[in-house]
Design a protein around this motif. Structure first.
Motif, short mmCIF file in Angstrom:
data_model
loop_
_atom_site.label_atom_id
_atom_site.label_comp_id
_atom_site.label_asym_id
_atom_site.label_seq_id
_atom_site.Cartn_x
_atom_site.Cartn_y
_atom_site.Cartn_z
N SER A 137 2.10 -24.99 -8.51
CA SER A 137 1.15 -26.09 -8.38
C SER A 137 1.22 -26.71 -6.99
CB SER A 137 1.44 -27.15 -9.45
OG SER A 137 0.47 -28.17 -9.41
N VAL A 138 2.43 -26.85 -6.45
CA VAL A 138 2.59 -27.40 -5.10
C VAL A 138 1.93 -26.48 -4.08
CG1 VAL A 138 4.26 -27.94 -3.28
CG2 VAL A 138 4.68 -28.70 -5.62
N ALA A 139 2.18 -25.18 -4.19
CA ALA A 139 1.61 -24.21 -3.25
C ALA A 139 0.08 -24.19 -3.35
CB ALA A 139 2.17 -22.82 -3.52
N ASP A 140 -0.43 -24.31 -4.57
CA ASP A 140 -1.88 -24.36 -4.79
C ASP A 140 -2.46 -25.54 -4.04
OD1 ASP A 140 -4.33 -25.41 -6.15
OD2 ASP A 140 -4.06 -23.66 -7.42
N ARG A 141 -1.84 -26.70 -4.20
CA ARG A 141 -2.34 -27.91 -3.56
C ARG A 141 -2.26 -27.79 -2.03
NH1 ARG A 141 -1.13 -32.22 0.02
NH2 ARG A 141 -2.61 -33.85 -0.50
N CYS A 142 -1.17 -27.19 -1.51
CA CYS A 142 -1.00 -27.02 -0.06
C CYS A 142 -2.09 -26.13 0.53
CB CYS A 142 0.38 -26.43 0.25
SG CYS A 142 1.74 -27.59 0.01
N PHE A 143 -2.51 -25.12 -0.22
CA PHE A 143 -3.57 -24.21 0.24
C PHE A 143 -4.84 -25.00 0.51
CE2 PHE A 143 -7.09 -21.29 -0.45
CZ PHE A 143 -6.72 -20.15 0.26
N HIS A 144 -5.23 -25.81 -0.46
CA HIS A 144 -6.45 -26.61 -0.31
C HIS A 144 -6.29 -27.68 0.77
CE1 HIS A 144 -8.71 -24.97 -3.72
NE2 HIS A 144 -7.54 -24.87 -4.33
N ALA A 145 -5.10 -28.30 0.82
CA ALA A 145 -4.87 -29.36 1.80
C ALA A 145 -4.95 -28.83 3.23
CB ALA A 145 -3.50 -30.00 1.55
N GLU A 146 -4.55 -27.59 3.43
CA GLU A 146 -4.61 -26.99 4.77
C GLU A 146 -6.06 -26.90 5.24
OE1 GLU A 146 -2.81 -25.79 8.16
OE2 GLU A 146 -1.74 -26.29 6.31
N ILE A 147 -6.95 -26.54 4.35
CA ILE A 147 -8.37 -26.45 4.69
C ILE A 147 -8.93 -27.84 4.98
CG2 ILE A 147 -10.67 -25.79 3.84
CD1 ILE A 147 -9.24 -23.63 2.14
N VAL A 148 -8.54 -28.83 4.18
CA VAL A 148 -9.01 -30.20 4.39
C VAL A 148 -8.52 -30.73 5.74
CG1 VAL A 148 -8.86 -32.58 3.56
CG2 VAL A 148 -9.21 -30.71 1.94
N ARG A 149 -7.25 -30.49 6.07
CA ARG A 149 -6.72 -30.96 7.35
C ARG A 149 -7.46 -30.32 8.53
NH1 ARG A 149 -1.67 -31.14 4.70
NH2 ARG A 149 -1.27 -28.97 5.14
N ASN A 150 -7.87 -29.08 8.33
CA ASN A 150 -8.56 -28.35 9.40
C ASN A 150 -9.93 -28.95 9.72
OD1 ASN A 150 -8.62 -25.68 11.05
ND2 ASN A 150 -10.59 -25.68 9.97
N ALA A 151 -10.48 -29.77 8.81
CA ALA A 151 -11.80 -30.37 9.04
C ALA A 151 -11.75 -31.37 10.19
CB ALA A 151 -12.31 -31.04 7.77
N GLY A 152 -10.53 -31.85 10.52
CA GLY A 152 -10.39 -32.74 11.67
C GLY A 152 -10.79 -34.18 11.41
#
Length: 224
Positions: A137-152
């Motif tokens: 679950s943590v890794a799942d959330r990190c995957f999505h969070a990485e994309i969100v952070r990339n939005a700048g």
């Protein structure tokens, strides 16, 4: 022959304050669903479990009540709050707004983002193989969070981070109730990564819509 230098023993690692240890213990157990919704926790039981007095237990419980994970009942204890249908709807709606936007902004993707998403996807596969649902679950959330952070967009990133605890708890609940969803998550994350890699902004947003929307259906028990 010169004398050997004296052996210096490093000082023992300093433990976090007692209230912080209790807070971490309870929060992790709630998010991992070892303390499920409806569980009544007592100050004495928690003090014994962590090895502290009752005073830091009270401090930790007050903090967790503010975060919406428990409800305090004087002279009885603390009730672990179940995930409500409204909370599910609110989290999914917010995730869709943020993550669809971020998926579109990820295109065209940098080599750094693609590489990081590949690493996180591999990490998810390893944790699935190990059978550690909380880590999955943590890794799942990190995957999505990485994309969100990339939005700048720092404001969106902070908003998304505020959903972290609720997402982790829902993620474990879904995987426990629907084991087949674990493999489906990996498949959908792979599809999302491939859409971003291919420069397909519409395709990436479509995968997010289907993937995140499915969480609402499963957590609410509408899929049998």
């Amino acid at each position: 022959m010169p004398a050997a230098p004296p052996v210096v023993t490093p000082p023992p690692a300093k433990q976090p304050p007692a209230a912080e240890r209790v807070y971490t213990h309870i929060k992790k157990a709630v998010l991992d669903r070892r303390y499920e919704g409806g569980t009544l926790l007592t100050e004495g039981g928690l003090a014994d479990a962590v090895g502290v007095s009752r005073t830091p237990v009270r401090e930790a419980l007050l903090r967790l009540e503010v975060e919406g994970l428990i409800k305090l009942y004087p002279k009885k204890g603390a009730l672990v709050l179940a995930v409500s249908a409204q909370e599910i709807a609110d989290v999914v709606e917010t995730r869709l707004l943020v993550e669809e936007f971020a998926a579109r902004k990820a295109v065209p993707a940098s080599a750094k983002l693609i590489g990081r998403l590949e690493e996180l996807l591999d990490e998810q596969r390893r944790q699935v193989a190990a059978g550690d649902l909380a880590a999955v679950s943590v890794a799942d959330r990190c995957f999505h969070a990485e994309i969100v952070r990339n939005a700048g967009n720092e404001i969106l990133s902070r908003l998304y981070d505020q959903l972290r605890d609720r997402q982790l708890r829902m993620g474990v609940a879904v995987m426990e109730a629907h084991p087949g969803r674990i493999a489906a998550n990996i498949t959908e994350h792979t599809e999302l990564l491939e859409a971003i890699r291919a420069g397909d902004a519409d395709g990436a947003a479509q995968v997010v819509r289907r993937h995140v929307g499915r969480v609402r259906v499963l957590v609410r028990g509408e899929d049998r």
